[in-house]
Scaffold this motif. Structure first.
Motif, mmCIF file in Angstrom:
data_model
loop_
_atom_site.group_PDB
_atom_site.id
_atom_site.type_symbol
_atom_site.label_atom_id
_atom_site.label_comp_id
_atom_site.label_asym_id
_atom_site.label_seq_id
_atom_site.Cartn_x
_atom_site.Cartn_y
_atom_site.Cartn_z
ATOM 1 N N ASN A 28 1.080 30.392 37.472
ATOM 2 C CA ASN A 28 0.744 29.347 38.430
ATOM 3 C C ASN A 28 1.402 29.685 39.763
ATOM 4 O OD1 ASN A 28 -0.723 27.758 36.627
ATOM 5 N ND2 ASN A 28 1.140 26.800 35.859
ATOM 6 N N LYS A 80 -4.262 34.411 44.544
ATOM 7 C CA LYS A 80 -3.554 33.265 43.988
ATOM 8 C C LYS A 80 -3.086 32.273 45.054
ATOM 9 C CE LYS A 80 -2.665 32.863 40.124
ATOM 10 N NZ LYS A 80 -3.384 32.260 39.007
ATOM 11 N N CYS A 81 -2.753 32.755 46.255
ATOM 12 C CA CYS A 81 -2.122 31.897 47.266
ATOM 13 C C CYS A 81 -3.079 31.308 48.303
ATOM 14 C CB CYS A 81 -1.015 32.669 47.980
ATOM 15 S SG CYS A 81 0.374 33.050 46.900
ATOM 16 N N TYR A 84 -4.313 27.629 48.489
ATOM 17 C CA TYR A 84 -3.348 26.583 48.816
ATOM 18 C C TYR A 84 -3.131 26.419 50.317
ATOM 19 C CZ TYR A 84 -2.377 26.319 43.894
ATOM 20 O OH TYR A 84 -2.511 26.137 42.549
ATOM 21 N N PHE A 85 -3.719 27.294 51.108
ATOM 22 C CA PHE A 85 -3.599 27.209 52.557
ATOM 23 C C PHE A 85 -4.950 26.840 53.150
ATOM 24 C CE2 PHE A 85 -0.399 30.343 51.249
ATOM 25 C CZ PHE A 85 0.737 29.680 51.698
ATOM 26 N N HIS A 86 -4.924 26.000 54.162
ATOM 27 C CA HIS A 86 -6.163 25.572 54.801
ATOM 28 C C HIS A 86 -6.248 26.208 56.181
ATOM 29 C CE1 HIS A 86 -6.725 22.759 51.550
ATOM 30 N NE2 HIS A 86 -5.467 22.378 51.700
#
Length: 113
Positions: A28, A80-81, A84-86
């Motif tokens: 995760n 994976k990352c 999570y960023f916009h």
């Protein structure tokens, strides 16, 4: 049939980055295990070149193996990352154009030169 050239310590350290990248894929994002494998891969990236130079075991195959391992590590980390960023739409468009132009220029240079 070619043999795998993992007889040098630097190549073993580089292979740690591949295994860590594989483990990152199943962690995760931003969990303890994610950070553990991320740091393990990062430190292996720092030390493999240093070890190869100190032990005088640098090779073309090792260089390609290191580059391949770096690519896999970066792609897994981004995969994976990034969710999570916009990002604004213009940033995504800029990155796509830049990647397209880089690939096109590389293709042109390879085939002309």
């Amino acid at each position: 049939m070619r043999s795998i050239k993992l007889k040098h310590p630097a190549n073993w350290i580089t292979s740690i980055r591949l295994v860590s990248s594989f483990c990152l894929f199943f962690c995760n994002p931003f969990s303890f295990s994610f950070y553990f494998f991320y740091l393990l891969a990062g430190f292996s990236d720092i030390f493999d070149g240093y070890i190869a130079r100190k032990t005088k075991t640098e090779s073309e195959w090792g260089s390609k193996f290191d580059t391949f391992s770096d690519f896999i590590f970066i792609m897994v980390t981004l995969y994976k990352c990034i969710p999570y960023f916009h990002f604004d739409k213009w940033i995504v468009l800029f990155c796509r154009i830049h990647i397209f132009n880089s690939n096109r220029e590389r293709y042109i240079l390879k085939n002309i030169w």
